[in-house]
Write a protein that holds these residues in place. Structure first.
Motif, mmCIF file in Angstrom:
data_model
loop_
_atom_site.group_PDB
_atom_site.id
_atom_site.type_symbol
_atom_site.label_atom_id
_atom_site.label_comp_id
_atom_site.label_asym_id
_atom_site.label_seq_id
_atom_site.Cartn_x
_atom_site.Cartn_y
_atom_site.Cartn_z
ATOM 1 N N ASP A 69 -8.465 15.197 -14.392
ATOM 2 C CA ASP A 69 -9.339 14.986 -13.137
ATOM 3 C C ASP A 69 -9.298 16.516 -12.551
ATOM 4 N N ALA A 108 -9.400 10.468 0.474
ATOM 5 C CA ALA A 108 -8.143 10.104 -0.286
ATOM 6 C C ALA A 108 -8.494 8.495 -0.718
ATOM 7 N N VAL A 111 -10.926 8.765 -4.041
ATOM 8 C CA VAL A 111 -10.120 9.443 -5.003
ATOM 9 C C VAL A 111 -9.274 8.390 -5.728
ATOM 10 N N PHE A 112 -8.436 7.667 -4.762
ATOM 11 C CA PHE A 112 -7.579 6.431 -5.346
ATOM 12 C C PHE A 112 -8.310 5.593 -5.914
ATOM 13 N N THR A 113 -9.563 5.088 -5.504
ATOM 14 C CA THR A 113 -10.088 3.914 -5.834
ATOM 15 C C THR A 113 -10.932 4.326 -7.179
ATOM 16 N N ARG A 115 -9.973 6.444 -9.234
ATOM 17 C CA ARG A 115 -9.129 6.561 -10.522
ATOM 18 C C ARG A 115 -9.051 5.412 -11.444
ATOM 19 N N ARG A 121 -14.573 7.972 -11.412
ATOM 20 C CA ARG A 121 -13.764 8.818 -11.370
ATOM 21 C C ARG A 121 -14.145 10.352 -11.840
ATOM 22 N N ALA A 141 -4.260 14.741 -3.254
ATOM 23 C CA ALA A 141 -4.886 13.136 -3.505
ATOM 24 C C ALA A 141 -4.891 12.965 -4.879
ATOM 25 N N ALA A 145 -3.050 9.548 -6.734
ATOM 26 C CA ALA A 145 -3.634 8.625 -7.370
ATOM 27 C C ALA A 145 -3.257 8.538 -8.800
ATOM 28 N N GLY A 148 0.102 6.763 -9.172
ATOM 29 C CA GLY A 148 0.047 5.249 -8.850
ATOM 30 C C GLY A 148 -0.854 4.518 -10.026
ATOM 31 N N TRP A 149 -1.773 5.142 -10.585
ATOM 32 C CA TRP A 149 -2.392 4.725 -11.827
ATOM 33 C C TRP A 149 -1.724 4.550 -13.081
#
Length: 200
Positions: A69, A108, A111-113, A115, A121, A141, A145, A148-149
């Motif tokens: 990323d 934020a 970016v998280f969504t 991913r 992404r 961020a 992410a 978490g991913w």
């Protein structure tokens, strides 16, 4: 069984985590590369064979996701969004517009969504780089992410490996199917929510 022997050899190989790293990094640029499925498959291998360790799978997946990323962000910063012909196609342009609108609202969250949605992404990272988003804040961020991913994807594989009988071959196959299925569900849910917000 040949497939099981191959998987056991792969899990025990010193190159296993390097392969995982390469697949996840490639997934940042090429949406057809199954990064999610690879992390889930290695998560299943971790609990059914004991190798590589689950924490290593999560760590390597997270680092690789971050590197991929961050590289896309750097490409967007350096070349913009119109340098190559594929960037100027209607679908890609629409994706860039979608990413730009979402990044303006909440960096934020998007970016998280994104991913968890392959093409989203890529679009978000390129647009963030091209639009001059502050690198330290944006990459922080991206790092969160990525962790978490990777944790989520590896956990999917690990849970499947624990609850599904049949050894590593069955666990890997089922974990890949579950990971892809969950990805489709997340993609559809985000698209539906996006359409609803646009309508409002």
């Amino acid at each position: 069984m040949l497939a099981e022997t191959w998987m056991l050899d792969l899990a025990a190989s010193p190159w296993a985590l390097a392969v995982l790293f390469a697949v996840v990094v490639a997934d940042a640029f090429l949406v057809v590369v199954p990064g999610e499925a690879a992390v889930s498959a290695f998560g299943a291998l971790a609990v059914t064979t004991g190798s590589p360790p689950l924490i290593a799978v999560i760590a390597v997946g997270a680092v690789a996701a971050f590197c991929g990323d961050a590289a896309c962000f750097a490409i967007g910063r350096r070349v913009g969004l119109e340098r190559w012909r594929w960037m100027r196609g209607p679908r890609v342009s629409a994706a860039f517009g979608w990413a730009r609108t979402r990044l303006d609202r909440s960096t934020a969250v998007v970016v998280f969504t994104a991913r968890f949605i392959p093409f989203a992404r890529l679009a978000v990272n390129l647009v963030a780089g091209a639009s001059g988003s502050p690198a330290p804040r944006y990459l922080a961020a991206v790092a969160i992410a990525a962790v978490g991913w990777s944790t989520y994807q590896a956990s999917v594989g690990a849970i499947v490996g624990i609850i599904v009988p049949g050894g590593p071959v069955v666990a890997v196959i089922v974990s890949v199917v579950v990971a892809v299925g969950l990805g489709v569900v997340v993609d559809a849910a985000v698209a539906r929510l996006s359409r609803r917000r646009t309508a409002e």
